[in-house]
Design a protein around this motif. Sequence first.
Motif, PDB file in Angstrom:
ATOM      1  N   SER A 177       9.824   0.412   2.159  1.00 34.39           N
ATOM      2  CA  SER A 177      11.006   0.686   2.982  1.00 34.39           C
ATOM      3  C   SER A 177      12.139  -0.296   2.726  1.00 34.39           C
ATOM      4  O   SER A 177      13.276  -0.044   3.147  1.00 34.39           O
ATOM      5  N   THR A 178      11.858  -1.395   2.045  1.00 33.74           N
ATOM      6  CA  THR A 178      12.914  -2.344   1.683  1.00 33.74           C
ATOM      7  C   THR A 178      13.466  -2.031   0.303  1.00 33.74           C
ATOM      8  O   THR A 178      14.686  -1.891   0.114  1.00 33.74           O
ATOM      9  N   SER A 179      12.595  -1.896  -0.675  1.00 39.03           N
ATOM     10  CA  SER A 179      13.049  -1.723  -2.055  1.00 39.03           C
ATOM     11  C   SER A 179      13.741  -0.387  -2.291  1.00 39.03           C
ATOM     12  O   SER A 179      14.629  -0.282  -3.142  1.00 39.03           O
ATOM     13  N   ILE A 180      13.381   0.652  -1.529  1.00 42.15           N
ATOM     14  CA  ILE A 180      14.015   1.952  -1.754  1.00 42.15           C
ATOM     15  C   ILE A 180      15.505   1.902  -1.438  1.00 42.15           C
ATOM     16  O   ILE A 180      16.297   2.650  -2.024  1.00 42.15           O
ATOM     17  N   MET A 181      15.906   1.010  -0.556  1.00 38.74           N
ATOM     18  CA  MET A 181      17.327   0.914  -0.199  1.00 38.74           C
ATOM     19  C   MET A 181      18.144   0.191  -1.260  1.00 38.74           C
ATOM     20  O   MET A 181      19.361   0.106  -1.156  1.00 38.74           O
ATOM     21  N   GLU A 182      17.481  -0.322  -2.298  1.00 40.74           N
ATOM     22  CA  GLU A 182      18.198  -0.992  -3.381  1.00 40.74           C
ATOM     23  C   GLU A 182      18.342  -0.104  -4.615  1.00 40.74           C
ATOM     24  O   GLU A 182      18.866  -0.544  -5.642  1.00 40.74           O
ATOM     25  N   LEU A 183      17.883   1.145  -4.534  1.00 36.08           N
ATOM     26  CA  LEU A 183      18.083   2.053  -5.661  1.00 36.08           C
ATOM     27  C   LEU A 183      19.568   2.311  -5.878  1.00 36.08           C
ATOM     28  O   LEU A 183      20.317   2.491  -4.921  1.00 36.08           O
ATOM     29  N   GLY A 184      19.963   2.369  -7.150  1.00 34.63           N
ATOM     30  CA  GLY A 184      21.361   2.651  -7.468  1.00 34.63           C
ATOM     31  C   GLY A 184      21.580   4.062  -7.963  1.00 34.63           C
ATOM     32  O   GLY A 184      22.716   4.509  -8.085  1.00 34.63           O
ATOM     33  N   GLU A 185      20.485   4.775  -8.252  1.00 34.45           N
ATOM     34  CA  GLU A 185      20.568   6.155  -8.708  1.00 34.45           C
ATOM     35  C   GLU A 185      19.597   7.013  -7.901  1.00 34.45           C
ATOM     36  O   GLU A 185      18.530   6.553  -7.502  1.00 34.45           O
ATOM     37  N   LEU A 186      19.973   8.259  -7.691  1.00 36.14           N
ATOM     38  CA  LEU A 186      19.152   9.151  -6.877  1.00 36.14           C
ATOM     39  C   LEU A 186      17.846   9.507  -7.582  1.00 36.14           C
ATOM     40  O   LEU A 186      17.847   9.840  -8.766  1.00 36.14           O
ATOM     41  N   PRO A 187      16.730   9.444  -6.870  1.00 30.99           N
ATOM     42  CA  PRO A 187      15.483   9.953  -7.429  1.00 30.99           C
ATOM     43  C   PRO A 187      15.599  11.458  -7.661  1.00 30.99           C
ATOM     44  O   PRO A 187      16.196  12.181  -6.848  1.00 30.99           O
ATOM     45  N   GLU A 188      15.018  11.938  -8.742  1.00 33.56           N
ATOM     46  CA  GLU A 188      14.974  13.379  -8.961  1.00 33.56           C
ATOM     47  C   GLU A 188      14.044  14.027  -7.942  1.00 33.56           C
ATOM     48  O   GLU A 188      14.391  15.030  -7.319  1.00 33.56           O
ATOM     49  N   HIS A 189      12.850  13.447  -7.795  1.00 34.29           N
ATOM     50  CA  HIS A 189      11.875  13.960  -6.836  1.00 34.29           C
ATOM     51  C   HIS A 189      11.166  12.767  -6.200  1.00 34.29           C
ATOM     52  O   HIS A 189      10.409  12.065  -6.859  1.00 34.29           O
ATOM     53  N   LEU A 190      11.426  12.553  -4.922  1.00 36.21           N
ATOM     54  CA  LEU A 190      10.845  11.439  -4.182  1.00 36.21           C
ATOM     55  C   LEU A 190       9.602  11.922  -3.438  1.00 36.21           C
ATOM     56  O   LEU A 190       9.681  12.832  -2.608  1.00 36.21           O
ATOM     57  N   ILE A 191       8.464  11.304  -3.738  1.00 34.18           N
ATOM     58  CA  ILE A 191       7.237  11.576  -3.008  1.00 34.18           C
ATOM     59  C   ILE A 191       7.044  10.470  -1.978  1.00 34.18           C
ATOM     60  O   ILE A 191       7.104   9.283  -2.323  1.00 34.18           O
ATOM     61  N   ILE A 192       6.817  10.842  -0.726  1.00 35.37           N
ATOM     62  CA  ILE A 192       6.677   9.870   0.358  1.00 35.37           C
ATOM     63  C   ILE A 192       5.280   9.972   0.936  1.00 35.37           C
ATOM     64  O   ILE A 192       4.836  11.055   1.342  1.00 35.37           O
TER      65      ILE A 192
END
Length: 463
Positions: A164-179
Amino acid sequence: MADESYDVMVIGTSQGGRFLPIDLAKAGRKVALVERGHLGGVCVNSGCTPTKTMVASARAAHQARRGAEYGVRTGPVSVDLAAVRERKRAMVAGARENYASRLPQDGLDLIEGEARFTGPKTVEIALPDGGTREIGAPVIVIDTGTRPRQLTISGAQSVPVLDSTSIMELGELPEHLIILGGGYIGLEFGQMFRRFGSEVTIVQTGPRLLMREDDDVSDEVATLLRDEGITVLTSATPERVEEAGGGRMRLTVRTPDGERRVEGSHLLSAIGRVPNTEALTPVAAGIRLSDNGFIEVDEYLETSVPGVYAMGDVKGGPAFTHLSFDDYRILRTNLLGQGKASTRDRIVPYTVFIDPQLGRVGMTERQAAEQNRSVRVAKLPMSAVIRALETGETRGFMKAVIDADTQQILGAAVLGTEGGEIMTIIQVAMLGELPYPAMANAVFTHPLLAEGLNTLFMSLDAQ
């Protein structure tokens, strides 16, 4: 004996820990405030402030795509995730600076470093420059919070796993995010990234999302998310993850119908949080921990060691910033005012910041049944609320659980636009012990969402 002595030591600076030392110092106590990372704790740095900032960006994108529903013409909508991230970073930086500006106070020493107990009332602090300080105090408050639980399924060490911390540092959109995880963290990020433009799959081990909620609430939330194009898998236990080539990964889950494989570009683990207690070595102080490593406290927030207290998420229970702040009020009252404030019977509200919001307070219908309470249940679809119709926000419903004998409101769920704000009105009624007819007959401004409370509670009289 410690090398240095203070009247009070506070370890950690979450919502409660950042205010308590200031109040203590203003009251004339000599206070040591120990922090190993950024000031402000999870809420400011990786919780409420950054996530709700990004939720707002996601809602703006969603509303822009709905423009035609309101007679507003817009072009194609796209999201610049790097710009969203920079807005989030600016909000966090501002919150940190705001707290730091309040911190200078006579009698208060901020010590940067990692604390560990060496005895019941002594702590050794590993300083950033490699040195150490040993300090002692007759009163110690632990406010070290929690961190994301690590994913331990087969293959998790061989692929990138976001939290939940590192995902907010992405600079490009994931194509398909699995949660992985169908609690409030997983749902908030799932809807957020779907609205940003990612394909999203949520994998929930339990039979429903938001397992604390009543079935009708959980089912409606799942419907809302699926309507936005999110794939929701329940009763699906993750077993292994592996690289699938081309920068993708493959997750294998066990379902009642057998194995199922899901391929995606990114994997977010939202399977819970663990307390920050290992490095603290509370055992050296004789502080008792739960089986899950949380610090055990009584209703006055005192640990098994007299004079040592714990506040916020590190003590277990519901992990909400407003509870941490209430812990602060309790300790402030008891340490400065010689009062006997406690956590007993406090009403705990919370909001899940999906859209529409889920505002919750008090007892669920299921909990009432488990306690063999005689109850009545009021329920109203948001499509029956005039303001919701006017604004085009008709998804969800209001629900209240009423004691059949006393007419007292035992709990409520509001899944609807501004559901948290509407729930808060019900919470205030519960605090004031108003019987439900007082809400049914109250004069609320027309046409506000709150006006729906009239109809909700009046429906009981028609039963």
